[in-house]
Design a protein around this motif. Structure first.
Motif, PDB file in Angstrom:
ATOM      1  N   VAL A  28       0.843  -1.193   0.000  1.00 17.36           N
ATOM      2  CA  VAL A  28       0.000   0.000   0.000  1.00 17.36           C
ATOM      3  C   VAL A  28       0.878   1.242   0.000  1.00 17.36           C
ATOM      4  N   PHE A  29       0.348   2.312  -0.580  1.00 15.43           N
ATOM      5  CA  PHE A  29       1.019   3.611  -0.584  1.00 15.43           C
ATOM      6  C   PHE A  29       0.022   4.630  -0.078  1.00 15.43           C
ATOM      7  N   ASP A  30       0.385   5.359   0.958  1.00 17.53           N
ATOM      8  CA  ASP A  30      -0.552   6.232   1.670  1.00 17.53           C
ATOM      9  C   ASP A  30       0.141   7.554   1.961  1.00 17.53           C
ATOM     10  N   CYS A  31      -0.055   8.549   1.086  1.00 10.57           N
ATOM     11  CA  CYS A  31       0.653   9.828   1.209  1.00 10.57           C
ATOM     12  C   CYS A  31      -0.329  10.992   1.073  1.00 10.57           C
ATOM     13  N   PRO A  32      -1.106  11.272   2.121  1.00 10.78           N
ATOM     14  CA  PRO A  32      -2.074  12.376   2.030  1.00 10.78           C
ATOM     15  C   PRO A  32      -1.416  13.747   1.847  1.00 10.78           C
ATOM     16  N   ALA A  33      -0.199  13.905   2.342  1.00  9.17           N
ATOM     17  CA  ALA A  33       0.483  15.199   2.215  1.00  9.17           C
ATOM     18  C   ALA A  33       0.710  15.586   0.755  1.00  9.17           C
ATOM     19  N   ARG A  34       0.828  14.589  -0.119  1.00  4.23           N
ATOM     20  CA  ARG A  34       1.049  14.857  -1.541  1.00  4.23           C
ATOM     21  C   ARG A  34      -0.137  14.426  -2.396  1.00  4.23           C
ATOM     22  N   GLY A  35      -1.219  13.988  -1.747  1.00  7.94           N
ATOM     23  CA  GLY A  35      -2.436  13.646  -2.476  1.00  7.94           C
ATOM     24  C   GLY A  35      -2.317  12.441  -3.367  1.00  7.94           C
ATOM     25  N   LEU A  36      -1.625  11.394  -2.897  1.00 10.24           N
ATOM     26  CA  LEU A  36      -1.414  10.216  -3.730  1.00 10.24           C
ATOM     27  C   LEU A  36      -1.520   8.954  -2.874  1.00 10.24           C
ATOM     28  N   TRP A  37      -2.280   7.979  -3.389  1.00 13.28           N
ATOM     29  CA  TRP A  37      -2.515   6.727  -2.674  1.00 13.28           C
ATOM     30  C   TRP A  37      -2.554   5.572  -3.679  1.00 13.28           C
ATOM     31  N   GLN A  63       8.245   9.711  -7.001  1.00 16.37           N
ATOM     32  CA  GLN A  63       7.520  10.899  -7.453  1.00 16.37           C
ATOM     33  C   GLN A  63       7.273  11.864  -6.298  1.00 16.37           C
ATOM     34  N   VAL A  64       6.775  11.372  -5.184  1.00 12.95           N
ATOM     35  CA  VAL A  64       6.434  12.279  -4.082  1.00 12.95           C
ATOM     36  C   VAL A  64       7.674  12.828  -3.391  1.00 12.95           C
ATOM     37  N   ASP A  65       8.797  12.111  -3.499  1.00  6.28           N
ATOM     38  CA  ASP A  65      10.038  12.607  -2.899  1.00  6.28           C
ATOM     39  C   ASP A  65      10.686  13.696  -3.735  1.00  6.28           C
ATOM     40  N   GLY A  66      10.242  13.861  -4.970  1.00  6.84           N
ATOM     41  CA  GLY A  66      10.779  14.911  -5.822  1.00  6.84           C
ATOM     42  C   GLY A  66      10.119  16.252  -5.570  1.00  6.84           C
ATOM     43  N   ASP A  67      10.518  17.246  -6.342  1.00  3.98           N
ATOM     44  CA  ASP A  67      10.003  18.607  -6.160  1.00  3.98           C
ATOM     45  C   ASP A  67       8.844  18.938  -7.090  1.00  3.98           C
ATOM     46  N   ALA A  68       8.633  18.124  -8.114  1.00  2.03           N
ATOM     47  CA  ALA A  68       7.590  18.420  -9.098  1.00  2.03           C
ATOM     48  C   ALA A  68       6.209  18.208  -8.490  1.00  2.03           C
ATOM     49  N   PRO A  69       5.210  18.968  -8.975  1.00  2.00           N
ATOM     50  CA  PRO A  69       3.840  18.767  -8.490  1.00  2.00           C
ATOM     51  C   PRO A  69       3.360  17.349  -8.787  1.00  2.00           C
ATOM     52  N   ILE A  70       2.528  16.833  -7.885  1.00  4.01           N
ATOM     53  CA  ILE A  70       1.930  15.525  -8.103  1.00  4.01           C
ATOM     54  C   ILE A  70       0.578  15.730  -8.773  1.00  4.01           C
ATOM     55  N   ASP A  71       0.468  15.282 -10.010  1.00  2.64           N
ATOM     56  CA  ASP A  71      -0.775  15.399 -10.758  1.00  2.64           C
ATOM     57  C   ASP A  71      -1.030  14.074 -11.478  1.00  2.64           C
ATOM     58  N   GLN A  72      -2.032  14.070 -12.329  1.00  2.58           N
ATOM     59  CA  GLN A  72      -2.365  12.834 -13.042  1.00  2.58           C
ATOM     60  C   GLN A  72      -1.182  12.331 -13.855  1.00  2.58           C
ATOM     61  N   ALA A  73      -0.487  13.239 -14.525  1.00  2.00           N
ATOM     62  CA  ALA A  73       0.644  12.835 -15.359  1.00  2.00           C
ATOM     63  C   ALA A  73       1.735  12.185 -14.519  1.00  2.00           C
ATOM     64  N   ALA A  74       1.989  12.733 -13.329  1.00  2.00           N
ATOM     65  CA  ALA A  74       3.018  12.170 -12.459  1.00  2.00           C
ATOM     66  C   ALA A  74       2.631  10.775 -11.982  1.00  2.00           C
ATOM     67  N   MET A  75       1.359  10.596 -11.636  1.00  2.50           N
ATOM     68  CA  MET A  75       0.887   9.281 -11.201  1.00  2.50           C
ATOM     69  C   MET A  75       1.037   8.254 -12.322  1.00  2.50           C
ATOM     70  N   LEU A  76       0.614   8.606 -13.518  1.00  6.40           N
ATOM     71  CA  LEU A  76       0.707   7.670 -14.639  1.00  6.40           C
ATOM     72  C   LEU A  76       2.157   7.376 -15.002  1.00  6.40           C
ATOM     73  N   ALA A  77       3.016   8.399 -14.903  1.00  2.00           N
ATOM     74  CA  ALA A  77       4.436   8.186 -15.190  1.00  2.00           C
ATOM     75  C   ALA A  77       5.036   7.187 -14.215  1.00  2.00           C
ATOM     76  N   ILE A 106      -5.370  13.227  -5.907  1.00  2.00           N
ATOM     77  CA  ILE A 106      -6.350  14.288  -5.651  1.00  2.00           C
ATOM     78  C   ILE A 106      -5.694  15.651  -5.770  1.00  2.00           C
ATOM     79  N   THR A 107      -6.304  16.505  -6.566  1.00  2.00           N
ATOM     80  CA  THR A 107      -5.906  17.904  -6.685  1.00  2.00           C
ATOM     81  C   THR A 107      -7.140  18.764  -6.480  1.00  2.00           C
ATOM     82  N   ASP A 108      -7.077  19.666  -5.487  1.00  2.00           N
ATOM     83  CA  ASP A 108      -8.211  20.524  -5.159  1.00  2.00           C
ATOM     84  C   ASP A 108      -9.458  19.666  -4.922  1.00  2.00           C
ATOM     85  N   ARG A 109     -10.442  19.747  -5.820  1.00  2.00           N
ATOM     86  CA  ARG A 109     -11.706  19.031  -5.632  1.00  2.00           C
ATOM     87  C   ARG A 109     -11.915  17.923  -6.653  1.00  2.00           C
TER      88      ARG A 109
END
Length: 237
Positions: A28-37, A63-77, A106-109
């Motif tokens: 499991v991956f559980d990172c609410p601070a970066r909005g990724l699970w 991905q979450v340890d880097g500086d780039a924003p976490i978005d859909q593209a980052a998750m898929l990458a 998750i980003t915003d809403r």
């Protein structure tokens, strides 16, 4: 123009080897601070299913340890990176391990759900449970063709056969869906060790997240427990 404030999120997760399997191939991956699970369900047993699932988690963590924003593209990458890593490992060790995955970003809403295989995502809203993902599995294809009922699928002799997984080929098709979130929503990501015995009444309980994931885990162990069991629950506040 008025822009609504981003919704706050919290999450809880659990993983358990179950009552039969000798090792836990789930991660499991559980990172609410970066909005990724995510939940990854490895396949291959001693051939390295646990290593395949861990490759998914390692790629997401990078991905979450880097500086780039976490978005859909980052998750898929990250999922594509994991697929490539599993393929390379299989070739180097002459194995055929693989992994399913279901992930949420998750980003915003807005939540984007991505999956490969039969690990699932559910949305719980106003005490209504809806499956967001669609299994990449042999029995799901039969259901879609009208050749099998949902009720009969669980007892089909090929119920555990997936038609898509990470590590099988150099290219993998990742399914995605994007949903708008509302306050009070809960997202549940889980491996098939949970979903095969999941009761919607249990999912609708309005208890805190730690208690909910504990109750769902205990219920899955009581009802079945023949597989590894993993889940992540995300609450939108």
């Amino acid at each position: 123009m008025f822009k609504p404030e981003p919704l706050a999120v919290q999450s809880a997760s659990r993983t358990h080897v179950g009552l039969v399997r000798p090792i836990n191939e789930d991660r499991v991956f559980d990172c609410p601070a970066r909005g990724l699970w995510a939940v990854a369900d490895g396949m291959g047993g001693h051939s390295g299913g646990d290593l395949a699932a861990q490759a998914v988690i390692d790629a997401l963590r990078a991905q979450v340890d880097g500086d780039a924003p976490i978005d859909q593209a980052a998750m898929l990458a990250a999922i594509h990176t994991a697929n490539a890593a599993i393929v390379r490992d299989n070739r180097s060790r002459s194995t055929d391990a693989g992994s399913t995955v279901v992930a949420a970003q998750i980003t915003d809403r807005t939540a984007t759900i991505a999956w490969v295989g039969d690990s699932r995502a559910y949305l719980i809203r106003d005490r209504t449970v809806r499956q967001i993902s669609r299994d990449h599995s042999f029995v799901q294809d039969l259901i879609d063709a009208g050749l099998l009922t949902v009720a009969a699928a669980a007892n089909h002799p090929r119920a555990n056969v997936v038609t898509r997984a990470l590590g099988i080929a150099e290219h993998v098709d990742i399914a995605t869906v994007t949903i708008d979130l509302e306050r009070g929503d809960r997202l549940l990501l889980c491996s098939d060790g949970l979903s095969r015995s999941l009761e919607t009444d249990a999912m609708r309980q309005r208890v805190d997240l730690d208690r909910l994931v504990g109750l769902l885990m205990a219920d899955a162990l009581r009802r079945d427990g023949s597989d590894n069991i993993s889940l992540v629950c995300v609450a939108i506040d």
